[in-house]
Design a protein around this motif. Structure first.
Motif, PDB file in Angstrom:
ATOM      1  N   TYR A 189       0.757  -1.109   0.042  1.00 33.39           N
ATOM      2  CA  TYR A 189       0.131  -0.032   0.062  1.00 33.39           C
ATOM      3  C   TYR A 189       1.173   1.232  -0.045  1.00 33.39           C
ATOM      4  O   TYR A 189       0.516   2.312  -0.509  1.00 33.39           O
ATOM      5  CB  TYR A 189      -0.999  -0.010   1.174  1.00 33.39           C
ATOM      6  N   LEU A 190       2.132   1.069   0.585  1.00 28.60           N
ATOM      7  CA  LEU A 190       3.028   2.270   0.498  1.00 28.60           C
ATOM      8  C   LEU A 190       3.275   2.745  -0.939  1.00 28.60           C
ATOM      9  O   LEU A 190       3.635   3.780  -1.126  1.00 28.60           O
ATOM     10  CB  LEU A 190       4.346   2.201   1.313  1.00 28.60           C
ATOM     11  N   ARG A 191       3.230   1.780  -1.787  1.00 29.76           N
ATOM     12  CA  ARG A 191       3.539   2.188  -3.210  1.00 29.76           C
ATOM     13  C   ARG A 191       2.348   2.688  -3.929  1.00 29.76           C
ATOM     14  O   ARG A 191       2.458   3.662  -4.717  1.00 29.76           O
ATOM     15  CB  ARG A 191       4.009   0.874  -3.831  1.00 29.76           C
ATOM     16  N   ASP A 192       1.219   2.227  -3.573  1.00 33.90           N
ATOM     17  CA  ASP A 192      -0.174   2.558  -4.203  1.00 33.90           C
ATOM     18  C   ASP A 192      -0.767   4.020  -3.477  1.00 33.90           C
ATOM     19  O   ASP A 192      -1.570   4.635  -4.278  1.00 33.90           O
ATOM     20  CB  ASP A 192      -1.318   1.524  -4.096  1.00 33.90           C
ATOM     21  N   LEU A 193      -0.263   4.360  -2.225  1.00 31.96           N
ATOM     22  CA  LEU A 193      -1.054   5.238  -1.543  1.00 31.96           C
ATOM     23  C   LEU A 193      -0.121   6.513  -1.775  1.00 31.96           C
ATOM     24  O   LEU A 193       1.067   6.293  -1.232  1.00 31.96           O
ATOM     25  CB  LEU A 193      -1.522   4.883  -0.109  1.00 31.96           C
ATOM     26  N   PRO A 194      -0.916   7.793  -1.719  1.00 32.43           N
ATOM     27  CA  PRO A 194      -0.121   8.869  -1.831  1.00 32.43           C
ATOM     28  C   PRO A 194       0.285   9.283  -0.331  1.00 32.43           C
ATOM     29  O   PRO A 194      -0.205  10.669  -0.172  1.00 32.43           O
ATOM     30  CB  PRO A 194      -0.679  10.036  -2.778  1.00 32.43           C
ATOM     31  N   VAL A 195       1.009   8.698   0.505  1.00 35.12           N
ATOM     32  CA  VAL A 195       1.056   9.306   1.912  1.00 35.12           C
ATOM     33  C   VAL A 195       2.218  10.035   1.995  1.00 35.12           C
ATOM     34  O   VAL A 195       3.225   9.782   1.240  1.00 35.12           O
ATOM     35  CB  VAL A 195       0.945   8.012   2.782  1.00 35.12           C
ATOM     36  N   LEU A 214      13.039   3.114   6.911  1.00 32.31           N
ATOM     37  CA  LEU A 214      11.901   2.811   5.920  1.00 32.31           C
ATOM     38  C   LEU A 214      11.222   4.098   5.490  1.00 32.31           C
ATOM     39  O   LEU A 214      11.329   4.410   4.335  1.00 32.31           O
ATOM     40  CB  LEU A 214      10.888   1.720   6.249  1.00 32.31           C
ATOM     41  N   ALA A 215      10.733   4.774   6.256  1.00 29.72           N
ATOM     42  CA  ALA A 215       9.975   5.930   5.932  1.00 29.72           C
ATOM     43  C   ALA A 215      10.737   6.981   5.423  1.00 29.72           C
ATOM     44  O   ALA A 215      10.470   7.544   4.367  1.00 29.72           O
ATOM     45  CB  ALA A 215       9.331   6.546   7.255  1.00 29.72           C
ATOM     46  N   HIS A 216      11.828   7.335   6.109  1.00 31.05           N
ATOM     47  CA  HIS A 216      12.744   8.368   5.474  1.00 31.05           C
ATOM     48  C   HIS A 216      13.356   7.913   3.971  1.00 31.05           C
ATOM     49  O   HIS A 216      13.404   8.810   3.167  1.00 31.05           O
ATOM     50  CB  HIS A 216      14.152   8.556   6.226  1.00 31.05           C
ATOM     51  N   SER A 217      13.642   6.498   3.860  1.00 26.27           N
ATOM     52  CA  SER A 217      14.220   6.192   2.177  1.00 26.27           C
ATOM     53  C   SER A 217      12.902   6.282   1.620  1.00 26.27           C
ATOM     54  O   SER A 217      13.056   6.334  -0.069  1.00 26.27           O
ATOM     55  CB  SER A 217      14.546   4.619   2.244  1.00 26.27           C
ATOM     56  N   LEU A 218      11.634   6.570   1.789  1.00 28.77           N
ATOM     57  CA  LEU A 218      10.384   6.743   0.853  1.00 28.77           C
ATOM     58  C   LEU A 218      10.042   7.932   0.850  1.00 28.77           C
ATOM     59  O   LEU A 218       9.142   8.605   0.576  1.00 28.77           O
ATOM     60  CB  LEU A 218       9.329   5.955   1.406  1.00 28.77           C
ATOM     61  N   GLY A 219      10.888   8.932   1.485  1.00 27.21           N
ATOM     62  CA  GLY A 219      10.543  10.325   1.685  1.00 27.21           C
ATOM     63  C   GLY A 219       9.371  10.765   2.604  1.00 27.21           C
ATOM     64  O   GLY A 219       9.029  11.939   2.421  1.00 27.21           O
ATOM     65  N   LEU A 220       9.108   9.973   3.434  1.00 30.04           N
ATOM     66  CA  LEU A 220       8.053  10.189   4.467  1.00 30.04           C
ATOM     67  C   LEU A 220       8.623  10.748   5.795  1.00 30.04           C
ATOM     68  O   LEU A 220       9.584  10.265   6.252  1.00 30.04           O
ATOM     69  CB  LEU A 220       7.036   8.856   4.761  1.00 30.04           C
ATOM     70  N   SER A 221       7.931  11.440   6.496  1.00 29.54           N
ATOM     71  CA  SER A 221       8.231  11.850   7.813  1.00 29.54           C
ATOM     72  C   SER A 221       7.589  10.826   8.890  1.00 29.54           C
ATOM     73  O   SER A 221       6.615  10.162   8.461  1.00 29.54           O
ATOM     74  CB  SER A 221       7.714  13.341   8.129  1.00 29.54           C
ATOM     75  N   VAL A 222       8.302  10.753  10.047  1.00 29.59           N
ATOM     76  CA  VAL A 222       7.743   9.834  11.112  1.00 29.59           C
ATOM     77  C   VAL A 222       7.352  10.516  12.301  1.00 29.59           C
ATOM     78  O   VAL A 222       8.133  11.207  12.872  1.00 29.59           O
ATOM     79  CB  VAL A 222       8.868   8.767  11.543  1.00 29.59           C
TER      80      VAL A 222
END
Ligand code: C2E
Ligand code: CA
Ligand code: CA
Ligand code: CA
Length: 283
Positions: free
Chosen positions: A191-197, A229-237
């Motif tokens: 879902y991390l690939r499909d969802l624009p989070v 994982l989050a940071h490598s996907l450009g997400l904040s935690v």
């Protein structure tokens, strides 16, 4: 015998049935409670781990029930979801949270906290969601960039879920999405690939287990892995359930961005949040 969830059968349990009846009674009262103004929102700060600044608040709904006293969301949200009443209730929450966020933005500008609102999966799948949020943002005059919707990981959608389209539209409108209770429901991270989070919230159970288990290196590596994982996907935690200075210090040392929990403040009435903003910025 009565059929349960995943094909298990159990004997009739009268106590459980009493709970089911009272949940039914509770759900039928929700529309009336909305009319009578029995719901209210408390707000809990989300703070930057580096300097402690309050960057956002999460709106948490409560019900001032005339006979039962103040009920927390765990006592009525599931019922509201099962009955579909989460649609009008969720709309009420969104409207009031956006109105509050707009008042803070009008008074404090960029120093105002962003607003996090929980979105039940049933709401995400509701055909009227986009129109509702669009109308709410306009009527409250809130910049969509100030709104972030939290969606529980366990409710995560498969690639063909009709809700995906709506979530993409919300992001196109400027609203952001974050995965709530991260780590509790992952059988598949596709879902991390499909969802624009744009962010992940690590569930409070991870932080509280670590607090109980002390220096347990495995526990820390799990959280550290989630942060990487989050940071490598450009997400904040964000870490939830941060209750002590030691929790905050360790989360900071593994690069977690934001924290939410009693150490930074319990859920409070909006006036208390206003007081904190004034304390931080003046005015
Ligand atoms: P959540 O999204 O995981 O929300 C955080 C919950 O953790 C809140 O409980 C909060 O009071 C509690 N909490 C915060 N800091 C700490 C801490 O340091 N230690 C501990 N032990 N607990 C902490 P609350 O308000 O009872 O909310 C429970 C759940 O109900 C929320 O979990 C959320 O999933 C749901 N919920 C709340 N408001 C809404 C809403 O408007 N709509 C929907 N769909 N769900 C909601
Ligand atoms: Ca949440
Ligand atoms: Ca959460
Ligand atoms: Ca949680």
């Amino acid at each position: 015998a009565k059929k349960e969830g995943r094909g298990r059968w159990t004997l009739f349990d009268p106590q459980r049935n009493a709970v089911a009846v009272s949940q039914y009674a509770m759900s039928v009262r929700i529309p009336m409670a909305l009319d009578r103004g029995e719901f209210f929102l408390d707000y809990q700060p989300l703070c930057a781990l580096d300097d402690g600044a309050m960057v956002a608040v999460e709106a948490l709904v409560r019900w001032r029930h005339p006979e039962l006293g103040v009920l927390g969301p765990d006592e009525f949200i599931t019922t509201a979801e099962d009955s579909g009443l989460i649609i009008p209730l969720g709309r009420w929450v969104l409207l009031h949270a956006c109105e509050q966020a707009a008042r803070w933005a009008a008074r404090f500008g960029d120093a105002a906290p962003r607003m996090n609102v929980n979105l039940a999966v049933r709401q995400a799948r509701n055909a009227g969601l986009i129109a509702d949020i669009d109308r709410i943002l306009r009527s409250s005059d809130l910049d969509p960039g100030r709104l972030q919707l939290e969606i529980t990981e366990s409710a995560m959608l498969g690639p063909r879920d009709p809700a995906l389209q709506a979530l993409h539209e919300l992001v196109a409108m400027g609203v952001s999405l974050t995965v709530d209770d991260f780590g509790t429901g992952w059988s598949n991270l596709a879902y991390l690939r499909d969802l624009p989070v744009s962010g992940l919230k690590i569930d409070g159970s991870f932080v509280s287990e670590l607090r109980a288990s002390g220096e347990d290196p495995v526990g820390w590596r799990i959280i550290g892995g989630m942060v990487s994982l989050a940071h490598s996907l450009g997400l904040s935690v964000t870490a939830e359930g941060v209750e002590t200075a030691a929790d905050a210090q360790r989360l900071r040392s593994i690069g977690c961005d934001w924290a939410q929990g009693w150490y930074y403040g319990r859920p409070v009435r909006p006036g208390e949040i206003t007081r904190r903003i004034v304390e931080a910025v003046g005015g």
